[in-house]
Scaffold this motif. Sequence first.
Motif, mmCIF file in Angstrom:
data_model
loop_
_atom_site.group_PDB
_atom_site.id
_atom_site.type_symbol
_atom_site.label_atom_id
_atom_site.label_comp_id
_atom_site.label_asym_id
_atom_site.label_seq_id
_atom_site.Cartn_x
_atom_site.Cartn_y
_atom_site.Cartn_z
ATOM 1 N N VAL A 70 0.777 -1.126 -0.042
ATOM 2 C CA VAL A 70 -0.013 0.122 -0.017
ATOM 3 C C VAL A 70 0.830 1.235 0.004
ATOM 4 C CG1 VAL A 70 -1.722 1.199 1.096
ATOM 5 C CG2 VAL A 70 -1.762 -1.298 1.124
ATOM 6 N N ILE A 71 2.033 1.181 0.814
ATOM 7 C CA ILE A 71 2.853 2.518 0.855
ATOM 8 C C ILE A 71 3.545 2.506 -0.396
ATOM 9 C CG2 ILE A 71 4.843 3.387 2.176
ATOM 10 C CD1 ILE A 71 3.681 2.360 4.683
ATOM 11 N N GLN A 72 3.986 1.421 -1.139
ATOM 12 C CA GLN A 72 4.791 1.403 -2.183
ATOM 13 C C GLN A 72 3.796 2.209 -3.304
ATOM 14 O OE1 GLN A 72 5.402 -2.894 -2.496
ATOM 15 N NE2 GLN A 72 7.525 -2.147 -3.338
ATOM 16 N N GLU A 73 2.408 1.818 -3.288
ATOM 17 C CA GLU A 73 1.450 2.563 -4.380
ATOM 18 C C GLU A 73 1.613 4.075 -4.056
ATOM 19 O OE1 GLU A 73 -3.149 2.321 -5.550
ATOM 20 O OE2 GLU A 73 -2.057 0.937 -4.180
ATOM 21 N N HIS A 74 1.605 4.407 -3.034
ATOM 22 C CA HIS A 74 1.396 6.020 -2.663
ATOM 23 C C HIS A 74 2.628 6.824 -2.364
ATOM 24 C CE1 HIS A 74 -2.532 4.342 -1.467
ATOM 25 N NE2 HIS A 74 -2.847 5.461 -1.873
ATOM 26 N N LEU A 75 3.813 6.075 -2.199
ATOM 27 C CA LEU A 75 5.197 6.585 -2.091
ATOM 28 C C LEU A 75 5.474 7.783 -2.766
ATOM 29 C CD1 LEU A 75 7.217 6.097 0.271
ATOM 30 C CD2 LEU A 75 8.619 4.895 -1.277
ATOM 31 N N GLN A 76 6.105 8.990 -2.309
ATOM 32 C CA GLN A 76 6.387 9.950 -3.074
ATOM 33 C C GLN A 76 8.004 10.374 -2.776
ATOM 34 O OE1 GLN A 76 4.439 11.748 -5.147
ATOM 35 N NE2 GLN A 76 2.849 10.126 -4.535
ATOM 36 N N PRO A 77 8.669 10.748 -3.724
ATOM 37 C CA PRO A 77 10.180 11.036 -3.196
ATOM 38 C C PRO A 77 10.622 11.761 -2.084
ATOM 39 C CG PRO A 77 9.440 11.706 -5.689
ATOM 40 C CD PRO A 77 8.143 11.307 -4.843
ATOM 41 N N LYS A 78 9.579 12.545 -1.526
ATOM 42 C CA LYS A 78 9.975 13.166 -0.440
ATOM 43 C C LYS A 78 9.740 12.436 1.195
ATOM 44 C CE LYS A 78 9.166 18.063 -2.170
ATOM 45 N NZ LYS A 78 8.300 19.434 -2.029
ATOM 46 N N ASP A 79 9.040 11.048 0.743
ATOM 47 C CA ASP A 79 8.793 10.502 1.907
ATOM 48 C C ASP A 79 10.107 9.765 2.461
ATOM 49 O OD1 ASP A 79 6.135 11.415 1.480
ATOM 50 O OD2 ASP A 79 5.556 9.318 0.489
ATOM 51 N N ILE A 80 9.877 9.624 3.818
ATOM 52 C CA ILE A 80 10.961 8.845 4.463
ATOM 53 C C ILE A 80 10.450 7.774 5.078
ATOM 54 C CG2 ILE A 80 12.572 9.352 6.651
ATOM 55 C CD1 ILE A 80 12.818 12.107 5.893
ATOM 56 N N ILE A 81 11.137 6.636 4.928
ATOM 57 C CA ILE A 81 10.938 5.343 5.554
ATOM 58 C C ILE A 81 11.865 5.052 6.709
ATOM 59 C CG2 ILE A 81 10.865 2.808 5.152
ATOM 60 C CD1 ILE A 81 8.709 4.308 3.274
ATOM 61 N N ALA A 82 11.207 4.760 7.947
ATOM 62 C CA ALA A 82 11.921 4.256 9.073
ATOM 63 C C ALA A 82 11.561 2.765 9.806
ATOM 64 C CB ALA A 82 11.787 5.395 10.171
ATOM 65 N N PHE A 83 12.390 2.258 10.738
ATOM 66 C CA PHE A 83 12.176 1.245 11.267
ATOM 67 C C PHE A 83 12.302 1.545 13.050
ATOM 68 C CE2 PHE A 83 12.054 -2.979 12.687
ATOM 69 C CZ PHE A 83 11.098 -3.678 11.881
ATOM 70 N N THR A 84 11.503 1.003 13.793
ATOM 71 C CA THR A 84 11.609 1.399 15.065
ATOM 72 C C THR A 84 12.785 0.896 15.595
ATOM 73 O OG1 THR A 84 10.449 1.775 17.185
ATOM 74 C CG2 THR A 84 10.509 -0.582 16.053
ATOM 75 N N GLY A 85 13.322 1.708 16.645
ATOM 76 C CA GLY A 85 14.569 1.565 17.454
ATOM 77 C C GLY A 85 14.362 0.473 18.546
ATOM 78 N N GLY A 86 15.300 0.057 19.344
ATOM 79 C CA GLY A 86 15.497 -0.532 20.515
ATOM 80 C C GLY A 86 16.493 -1.363 20.773
ATOM 81 N N GLY A 87 16.271 -2.781 21.126
ATOM 82 C CA GLY A 87 17.602 -3.494 21.311
ATOM 83 C C GLY A 87 17.506 -4.882 20.760
ATOM 84 N N ASN A 88 16.883 -4.838 19.501
ATOM 85 C CA ASN A 88 16.646 -6.195 18.936
ATOM 86 C C ASN A 88 17.357 -6.491 17.507
ATOM 87 O OD1 ASN A 88 15.033 -4.871 17.243
ATOM 88 N ND2 ASN A 88 13.274 -5.177 18.864
ATOM 89 N N MET A 89 18.412 -5.685 17.178
ATOM 90 C CA MET A 89 19.173 -5.887 16.109
ATOM 91 C C MET A 89 19.902 -7.261 16.060
ATOM 92 S SD MET A 89 21.280 -3.403 13.383
ATOM 93 C CE MET A 89 20.003 -2.325 12.830
ATOM 94 N N GLY A 90 19.896 -8.072 15.118
ATOM 95 C CA GLY A 90 20.760 -9.217 15.488
ATOM 96 C C GLY A 90 20.093 -10.565 15.210
ATOM 97 N N ASN A 91 20.326 -11.635 15.897
ATOM 98 C CA ASN A 91 19.747 -12.968 15.752
ATOM 99 C C ASN A 91 19.034 -13.323 17.028
ATOM 100 O OD1 ASN A 91 22.661 -13.606 17.060
ATOM 101 N ND2 ASN A 91 22.101 -15.568 16.773
ATOM 102 N N LEU A 92 19.023 -12.673 17.934
ATOM 103 C CA LEU A 92 18.442 -13.150 19.290
ATOM 104 C C LEU A 92 16.778 -13.013 18.941
ATOM 105 C CD1 LEU A 92 20.402 -11.501 22.286
ATOM 106 C CD2 LEU A 92 20.581 -13.665 21.200
ATOM 107 N N TYR A 93 16.350 -12.087 18.213
ATOM 108 C CA TYR A 93 14.957 -11.790 17.995
ATOM 109 C C TYR A 93 14.704 -11.985 16.712
ATOM 110 C CZ TYR A 93 15.546 -10.296 22.753
ATOM 111 O OH TYR A 93 15.783 -10.014 24.049
#
Length: 343
Positions: A70-93
Amino acid sequence: MANFYVDTTTVVHEIPDNSRPKFYMFGVPSYTNMGDQAVSLAERQYIENEFPEYQYIEILEEDDDYAIPVIQEHLQPKDIIAFTGGGNMGNLYHNHEEARRKVFSTFVNNLTISFPQSIHFEENEDGEIEKKKSQSAYRKNPNLVLVARDAQSFHRMQTTFDNPVIFTPDMVLYMNAVDLKFKRHGALFVLRHDSEKVVKQSTIDNIKEMLGTERPIDRVDTVLDEPQKITPVTREALFDAELELFSHQEMIITDRWHAMVFSVLTGTPCLLFGNSYGKGKHAYIDWLEHVNWIDYTDETDIDRIKELMRYLVAKNRHDYDVKKDFRQLRDVITGYAHKRQND
Protein backbone atom coordinates in the motif's frame (compact mmCIF):
# COMPACT_ATOMS: atom_id res chain seq x y z
CA MET A 1 -3.32 6.67 3.17
CA ALA A 2 -4.34 4.74 6.27
CA ASN A 3 -2.52 4.52 9.56
CA PHE A 4 -2.15 0.77 10.09
CA TYR A 5 -2.84 0.09 13.71
CA VAL A 6 -5.72 -1.62 15.42
CA ASP A 7 -7.35 -0.71 18.71
CA THR A 8 -9.06 -3.39 20.80
CA THR A 9 -12.42 -2.51 19.26
CA THR A 10 -11.85 -0.72 15.99
CA VAL A 11 -9.45 -0.13 13.12
CA VAL A 12 -8.01 3.38 13.49
CA HIS A 13 -7.31 5.31 10.29
CA GLU A 14 -5.29 8.48 10.03
CA ILE A 15 -6.61 10.98 7.52
CA PRO A 16 -3.94 11.64 4.89
CA ASP A 17 -2.72 15.17 4.41
CA ASN A 18 -1.64 15.30 0.79
CA SER A 19 0.02 18.68 1.30
CA ARG A 20 2.72 17.15 3.55
CA PRO A 21 5.40 14.51 2.96
CA LYS A 22 5.04 11.33 5.02
CA PHE A 23 7.30 9.80 7.62
CA TYR A 24 6.46 6.07 7.77
CA MET A 25 7.57 4.24 10.92
CA PHE A 26 7.52 0.46 10.49
CA GLY A 27 7.81 -2.20 13.18
CA VAL A 28 5.89 -0.33 15.89
CA PRO A 29 5.33 -2.87 18.69
CA SER A 30 1.99 -4.04 20.04
CA TYR A 31 3.64 -6.43 22.51
CA THR A 32 3.83 -5.36 26.14
CA ASN A 33 7.49 -4.44 26.61
CA MET A 34 7.15 -0.92 28.01
CA GLY A 35 10.71 -0.05 27.04
CA ASP A 36 9.91 -0.63 23.37
CA GLN A 37 6.57 1.12 23.79
CA ALA A 38 8.37 4.13 25.25
CA VAL A 39 10.74 4.10 22.26
CA SER A 40 7.80 4.29 19.86
CA LEU A 41 6.18 7.06 21.86
CA ALA A 42 9.45 9.03 21.87
CA GLU A 43 9.95 8.52 18.13
CA ARG A 44 6.55 10.06 17.42
CA GLN A 45 7.29 12.97 19.74
CA TYR A 46 10.66 13.52 18.10
CA ILE A 47 9.40 13.67 14.53
CA GLU A 48 6.30 15.71 15.35
CA ASN A 49 8.32 18.20 17.44
CA GLU A 50 11.40 18.52 15.26
CA PHE A 51 9.91 17.97 11.78
CA PRO A 52 6.29 19.17 11.87
CA GLU A 53 6.28 19.45 8.09
CA TYR A 54 6.05 15.63 7.95
CA GLN A 55 2.90 13.63 8.60
CA TYR A 56 3.95 10.81 10.93
CA ILE A 57 2.35 7.43 10.18
CA GLU A 58 2.92 4.32 12.32
CA ILE A 59 2.65 0.72 11.16
CA LEU A 60 2.40 -2.01 13.78
CA GLU A 61 4.89 -4.79 13.17
CA GLU A 62 2.20 -7.40 12.52
CA ASP A 63 0.81 -5.12 9.79
CA ASP A 64 4.14 -4.60 7.99
CA ASP A 65 3.41 -7.13 5.23
CA TYR A 66 -0.02 -5.62 4.57
CA ALA A 67 1.27 -2.05 4.63
CA ILE A 68 4.32 -2.48 2.38
CA PRO A 69 2.48 -2.74 -0.98
CA VAL A 70 0.00 0.00 0.00
CA ILE A 71 2.80 2.40 0.88
CA GLN A 72 4.71 1.45 -2.27
CA GLU A 73 1.67 2.53 -4.28
CA HIS A 74 1.45 5.93 -2.57
CA LEU A 75 5.14 6.64 -1.90
CA GLN A 76 6.48 10.03 -2.98
CA PRO A 77 10.14 11.06 -3.39
CA LYS A 78 10.01 13.35 -0.33
CA ASP A 79 8.68 10.60 1.96
CA ILE A 80 10.95 8.94 4.52
CA ILE A 81 10.87 5.28 5.61
CA ALA A 82 12.01 4.24 9.08
CA PHE A 83 12.08 1.17 11.30
CA THR A 84 11.59 1.52 15.04
CA GLY A 85 14.54 1.50 17.42
CA GLY A 86 15.28 -0.63 20.48
CA GLY A 87 17.61 -3.47 21.37
CA ASN A 88 16.73 -6.26 18.95
CA MET A 89 18.98 -5.94 15.89
CA GLY A 90 20.74 -9.26 15.37
CA ASN A 91 19.83 -12.93 15.71
CA LEU A 92 18.37 -13.04 19.23
CA TYR A 93 14.94 -11.92 17.97
CA HIS A 94 14.44 -13.40 14.51
CA ASN A 95 10.97 -11.95 13.89
CA HIS A 96 12.14 -8.35 14.40
CA GLU A 97 15.22 -8.79 12.23
CA GLU A 98 13.24 -10.48 9.44
CA ALA A 99 10.74 -7.61 9.41
CA ARG A 100 13.58 -5.08 9.33
CA ARG A 101 15.23 -6.84 6.37
CA LYS A 102 11.99 -6.83 4.39
CA VAL A 103 11.45 -3.09 4.88
CA PHE A 104 15.07 -2.14 4.17
CA SER A 105 15.29 -4.22 0.99
CA THR A 106 11.95 -2.96 -0.34
CA PHE A 107 12.11 0.84 -0.03
CA VAL A 108 15.46 1.39 -1.70
CA ASN A 109 14.80 4.75 -3.40
CA ASN A 110 13.86 6.85 -0.35
CA LEU A 111 15.81 7.78 2.74
CA THR A 112 15.45 4.79 5.08
CA ILE A 113 16.45 5.10 8.73
CA SER A 114 16.99 2.32 11.24
CA PHE A 115 16.24 4.24 14.45
CA PRO A 116 18.66 3.88 17.42
CA GLN A 117 19.42 0.22 18.05
CA SER A 118 21.76 -2.11 19.89
CA ILE A 119 23.09 -4.97 17.76
CA HIS A 120 24.22 -8.48 18.64
CA PHE A 121 24.84 -11.38 16.28
CA GLU A 122 25.99 -14.38 18.30
CA GLU A 123 29.27 -16.06 17.45
CA ASN A 124 27.66 -19.34 16.49
CA GLU A 125 26.10 -20.94 13.41
CA ASP A 126 22.76 -19.18 13.77
CA GLY A 127 24.46 -15.83 14.32
CA GLU A 128 26.57 -16.20 11.20
CA ILE A 129 23.63 -17.31 9.05
CA GLU A 130 21.42 -14.46 10.21
CA LYS A 131 24.20 -11.92 9.86
CA LYS A 132 24.70 -12.86 6.20
CA LYS A 133 20.96 -12.55 5.56
CA SER A 134 20.94 -9.09 7.09
CA GLN A 135 24.06 -8.00 5.21
CA SER A 136 22.46 -9.06 1.94
CA ALA A 137 19.19 -7.24 2.68
CA TYR A 138 20.78 -4.05 4.00
CA ARG A 139 23.19 -3.90 1.06
CA LYS A 140 20.26 -3.62 -1.37
CA ASN A 141 19.36 -0.19 0.00
CA PRO A 142 21.83 2.60 -0.95
CA ASN A 143 19.73 5.11 1.01
CA LEU A 144 19.73 3.23 4.32
CA VAL A 145 21.24 4.93 7.39
CA LEU A 146 21.78 2.91 10.57
CA VAL A 147 21.62 4.59 13.98
CA ALA A 148 23.49 3.05 16.92
CA ARG A 149 22.50 3.93 20.49
CA ASP A 150 25.79 2.87 22.12
CA ALA A 151 29.44 2.90 21.10
CA GLN A 152 29.72 -0.89 21.10
CA SER A 153 26.85 -1.12 18.61
CA PHE A 154 28.26 1.76 16.57
CA HIS A 155 31.50 -0.13 15.99
CA ARG A 156 29.69 -3.43 15.39
CA MET A 157 27.40 -1.86 12.78
CA GLN A 158 30.35 -0.22 11.05
CA THR A 159 32.22 -3.51 10.77
CA THR A 160 29.15 -5.59 9.85
CA PHE A 161 27.42 -3.43 7.22
CA ASP A 162 28.42 -1.18 4.32
CA ASN A 163 25.69 1.36 5.10
CA PRO A 164 26.51 4.66 6.84
CA VAL A 165 26.19 4.55 10.62
CA ILE A 166 25.50 7.44 13.00
CA PHE A 167 25.49 7.61 16.80
CA THR A 168 22.72 8.96 19.06
CA PRO A 169 21.16 8.16 22.45
CA ASP A 170 18.22 5.82 22.86
CA MET A 171 15.10 7.66 21.71
CA VAL A 172 13.47 7.58 25.17
CA LEU A 173 16.17 10.00 26.36
CA TYR A 174 14.59 12.60 24.06
CA MET A 175 11.63 12.73 26.45
CA ASN A 176 11.34 15.34 29.18
CA ALA A 177 11.96 14.49 32.82
CA VAL A 178 8.99 14.43 35.20
CA ASP A 179 8.72 15.44 38.85
CA LEU A 180 5.61 13.84 40.32
CA LYS A 181 6.61 14.76 43.91
CA PHE A 182 5.42 11.51 45.47
CA LYS A 183 6.70 10.41 48.84
CA ARG A 184 9.20 7.64 48.09
CA HIS A 185 8.98 4.38 49.98
CA GLY A 186 10.41 0.96 49.24
CA ALA A 187 12.56 -0.74 46.63
CA LEU A 188 11.53 -2.10 43.24
CA PHE A 189 13.33 -4.94 41.46
CA VAL A 190 12.79 -4.68 37.70
CA LEU A 191 14.30 -7.85 36.29
CA ARG A 192 14.42 -9.74 33.03
CA HIS A 193 12.96 -13.20 32.46
CA ASP A 194 14.47 -13.80 28.99
CA SER A 195 17.62 -15.12 27.33
CA GLU A 196 19.51 -11.88 28.04
CA LYS A 197 19.35 -12.38 31.82
CA VAL A 198 22.76 -12.95 33.47
CA VAL A 199 22.50 -11.47 36.99
CA LYS A 200 22.55 -14.32 39.49
CA GLN A 201 19.51 -15.01 41.65
CA SER A 202 21.84 -15.30 44.63
CA THR A 203 22.87 -11.65 44.11
CA ILE A 204 19.23 -10.57 44.01
CA ASP A 205 18.44 -12.62 47.12
CA ASN A 206 21.37 -11.07 48.97
CA ILE A 207 20.20 -7.56 48.09
CA LYS A 208 16.68 -8.34 49.28
CA GLU A 209 18.06 -9.73 52.56
CA MET A 210 20.26 -6.66 52.97
CA LEU A 211 17.26 -4.35 52.48
CA GLY A 212 15.46 -6.15 55.30
CA THR A 213 11.78 -6.02 56.15
CA GLU A 214 11.43 -2.36 57.16
CA ARG A 215 10.41 -1.23 53.68
CA PRO A 216 8.15 -2.73 51.00
CA ILE A 217 9.97 -4.64 48.29
CA ASP A 218 8.35 -5.63 45.01
CA ARG A 219 9.50 -7.31 41.80
CA VAL A 220 8.20 -6.46 38.33
CA ASP A 221 9.42 -6.41 34.75
CA THR A 222 9.08 -3.74 32.08
CA VAL A 223 7.20 -6.44 30.13
CA LEU A 224 3.61 -6.19 31.38
CA ASP A 225 1.36 -9.19 32.04
CA GLU A 226 -1.71 -7.09 31.24
CA PRO A 227 -3.01 -5.96 28.80
CA GLN A 228 -2.25 -8.55 26.14
CA LYS A 229 -1.72 -5.92 23.46
CA ILE A 230 -0.75 -2.24 23.39
CA THR A 231 -1.59 0.20 20.60
CA PRO A 232 -0.60 3.79 19.87
CA VAL A 233 -3.98 4.69 21.38
CA THR A 234 -3.30 3.03 24.75
CA ARG A 235 0.46 3.21 25.20
CA GLU A 236 0.79 6.75 26.58
CA ALA A 237 -1.44 6.07 29.60
CA LEU A 238 0.48 2.86 30.32
CA PHE A 239 3.79 4.72 30.01
CA ASP A 240 2.57 7.41 32.41
CA ALA A 241 1.58 4.67 34.87
CA GLU A 242 5.08 3.20 34.58
CA LEU A 243 6.67 6.56 35.40
CA GLU A 244 4.30 6.95 38.35
CA LEU A 245 5.33 3.53 39.66
CA PHE A 246 9.01 4.49 39.47
CA SER A 247 8.35 7.87 41.08
CA HIS A 248 7.08 6.16 44.25
CA GLN A 249 10.32 4.21 44.81
CA GLU A 250 13.33 4.94 46.98
CA MET A 251 15.46 2.62 44.85
CA ILE A 252 15.34 0.66 41.58
CA ILE A 253 17.44 -2.50 41.13
CA THR A 254 17.35 -3.68 37.53
CA ASP A 255 19.00 -5.39 34.60
CA ARG A 256 16.72 -3.58 32.12
CA TRP A 257 18.24 -0.63 30.25
CA HIS A 258 14.89 1.14 29.93
CA ALA A 259 14.21 0.71 33.64
CA MET A 260 17.32 2.82 34.18
CA VAL A 261 16.06 5.34 31.61
CA PHE A 262 12.71 5.54 33.44
CA SER A 263 14.71 6.13 36.62
CA VAL A 264 16.54 8.98 34.94
CA LEU A 265 13.27 10.53 33.77
CA THR A 266 11.73 10.29 37.26
CA GLY A 267 14.82 11.16 39.33
CA THR A 268 14.74 7.73 41.02
CA PRO A 269 17.98 6.20 42.38
CA CYS A 270 18.83 3.16 40.26
CA LEU A 271 21.47 0.45 40.15
CA LEU A 272 21.78 -1.30 36.79
CA PHE A 273 23.24 -4.80 36.36
CA GLY A 274 24.33 -6.27 33.03
CA ASN A 275 22.62 -8.30 30.33
CA SER A 276 24.09 -11.01 28.11
CA TYR A 277 25.87 -8.71 25.66
CA GLY A 278 26.41 -5.43 27.46
CA LYS A 279 23.91 -3.10 25.80
CA GLY A 280 22.86 -1.47 29.08
CA LYS A 281 26.41 -1.06 30.32
CA HIS A 282 27.67 0.58 27.15
CA ALA A 283 24.68 2.89 26.72
CA TYR A 284 25.05 3.96 30.36
CA ILE A 285 28.74 4.80 29.87
CA ASP A 286 28.03 6.66 26.62
CA TRP A 287 25.11 8.82 27.73
CA LEU A 288 24.28 8.64 31.44
CA GLU A 289 27.49 8.28 33.43
CA HIS A 290 27.17 11.95 34.45
CA VAL A 291 23.72 11.44 36.06
CA ASN A 292 24.58 11.11 39.74
CA TRP A 293 21.58 9.14 41.05
CA ILE A 294 22.13 6.12 38.78
CA ASP A 295 25.02 3.71 38.34
CA TYR A 296 26.03 0.52 36.55
CA THR A 297 27.73 -2.37 38.33
CA ASP A 298 28.95 -5.93 37.82
CA GLU A 299 29.54 -6.17 41.56
CA THR A 300 28.48 -9.28 43.49
CA ASP A 301 29.88 -8.41 46.92
CA ILE A 302 26.87 -7.40 48.98
CA ASP A 303 28.79 -4.91 51.16
CA ARG A 304 29.99 -3.01 48.10
CA ILE A 305 26.50 -3.09 46.59
CA LYS A 306 25.15 -1.70 49.86
CA GLU A 307 27.59 1.20 49.73
CA LEU A 308 26.70 1.91 46.10
CA MET A 309 23.01 2.06 46.96
CA ARG A 310 23.58 4.34 49.94
CA TYR A 311 25.63 6.64 47.73
CA LEU A 312 22.92 6.83 45.05
CA VAL A 313 20.07 7.50 47.47
CA ALA A 314 22.02 10.38 49.06
CA LYS A 315 22.73 12.14 45.76
CA ASN A 316 20.90 15.30 44.82
CA ARG A 317 18.98 15.51 41.56
CA HIS A 318 20.33 17.82 38.87
CA ASP A 319 19.46 18.96 35.38
CA TYR A 320 20.68 16.88 32.46
CA ASP A 321 20.07 17.18 28.75
CA VAL A 322 21.14 14.78 26.00
CA LYS A 323 18.82 16.20 23.33
CA LYS A 324 21.77 17.91 21.66
CA ASP A 325 23.21 14.45 21.03
CA PHE A 326 20.45 13.70 18.50
CA ARG A 327 22.09 16.22 16.15
CA GLN A 328 23.40 13.58 13.73
CA LEU A 329 19.91 12.16 13.26
CA ARG A 330 18.50 15.62 12.74
CA ASP A 331 21.17 16.38 10.14
CA VAL A 332 20.32 13.22 8.16
CA ILE A 333 16.61 14.05 8.02
CA THR A 334 17.13 17.77 7.37
CA GLY A 335 19.66 17.07 4.62
CA TYR A 336 17.29 14.72 2.83
CA ALA A 337 14.35 17.12 3.15
CA HIS A 338 16.42 19.98 1.70
CA LYS A 339 17.73 17.81 -1.13
CA ARG A 340 14.24 16.71 -2.16
CA GLN A 341 12.92 20.25 -1.86
CA ASN A 342 15.52 21.40 -4.36
CA ASP A 343 15.07 18.48 -6.77
